[in-house]
Write an enzyme that holds these catalytic residues in place. Structure first.
Site: not given
Ligand SMILES: NC(=O)c1ccc[n+]([C@@H]2O[C@H](COP(=O)([O-])OP(=O)(O)OC[C@H]3O[C@@H](n4cnc5c(N)ncnc54)[C@H](OP(=O)(O)O)[C@@H]3O)[C@@H](O)[C@H]2O)c1
Length: 248
Positions: A141, A154
């Protein structure tokens, strides 16, 4: 020559489903690996009917590393002499606020996004070294490029996974197998539900197309959509003394 096979880990993810459809439409056979095998078997049946390809479901839990080797062997058996490719889609993202309120969530995020991914990729590596073909495509990501106030637990798992993939890429390069790191910005899936104000929201089909294209070309790192590359290049250049004050 046999059709290539895509082993898709975390196959119930919206992006993974788009990859499975695109790969089957492109003439590949697919293996859908995940926790809800009944649901994945229904998806496999749909792919068989729609595209006339071989498709099957495999039981896979990223958190249960004791099952990874057997799952990979089943994938190898399914592929036979055909070239096996691997797409890693699974992941979990409680919001930073949820994690701050309940730090017990941290273990699960790290276990799925980092430990689980490394466990299965490391067990898959010898198979790809032996095969000397195929590609591994892994979803990280843009959140892994820089730890930010609103998503750093995250983000840190994706950043760590990116570092692991750099090493794995160097290892498998020696066997002619590309390792592709895909860094999407926000994608319109269950994971981003409620994040409607996010910039450059991509559709799962856009990410899937970019993943399969990068696998064919053997690209090392892909930002999806592309503008995230210049955006993250600038974001990484912002000095920490300024970045820490930003409310992002
Ligand atoms: N959506 C975004 O904005 C975005 C942006 C950048 C990167 N990504 C990354 O893209 C990937 C796919 O996400 P998505 O957006 O498609 O989200 P999603 O639809 O919520 O999919 C997440 C998937 O991960 C699976 N999963 C979670 N824990 C697992 C475990 N222990 N074992 C096996 N599978 C597990 C889930 O399976 P179950 O159905 O069994 O729960 C689900 O299929 C993730 O790695 C995510 O971090 C997403």
């Amino acid at each position: 020559m046999s059709a290539p096979v895509w082993l898709i880990l975390g196959a119930s993810s919206a992006i993974a489903r788009a990859v499975a459809r695109a790969a089957a439409a492109d003439g590949a056979d697919v293996l859908l690996a995940g926790r809800d095998t009944a649901d994945l078997e229904a998806s496999a049946a749909d792919l068989r009917t729609r595209f006339g390809r071989r498709a099957a479901a495999l039981d896979f839990d990223a958190l249960d590393s004791t099952g990874h080797a057997a799952m990979l062997q089943r994938a190898r058996d399914f592929a036979g002499e055909a070239t096996l490719n691997l797409f890693l889609a699974f992941g979990t993202m409680p919001s930073q606020a949820e994690i701050d309120a309940d730090p017990a969530l941290i273990d699960g995020v790290i276990a799925a996004n980092y430990t689980g991914a490394v466990n299965v990729l490391h067990r898959a590596a010898p198979m790809f070294e032996a095969q000397k073909a195929g590609a591994l495509v892994v979803l990280t990501s843009v959140a892994g490029d820089r730890g930010r106030l609103k998503n750093y637990v995250y983000g840190s798992t994706k950043g760590a996974l990116g570092a692991y993939l750099q090493g794995l890429r160097a290892r498998l390069f020696r066997s002619g197998v590309p390792v592709v790191t895909v860094k999407p910005g926000p994608v319109d899936t269950a994971m981003s539900y409620g994040l409607n104000d996010m910039p450059l929201m991509a559709q799962p089909e856009t990410v899937a197309a970019a993943c399969l294209k990068a696998a064919k070309k053997g690209t090392e790192i892909v930002y999806v959509p592309f503008p995230w590359w210049p955006i993250m290049t600038i974001i990484k250049l912002i000095p920490e003394r300024i970045f820490k004050k930003l409310n992002i």
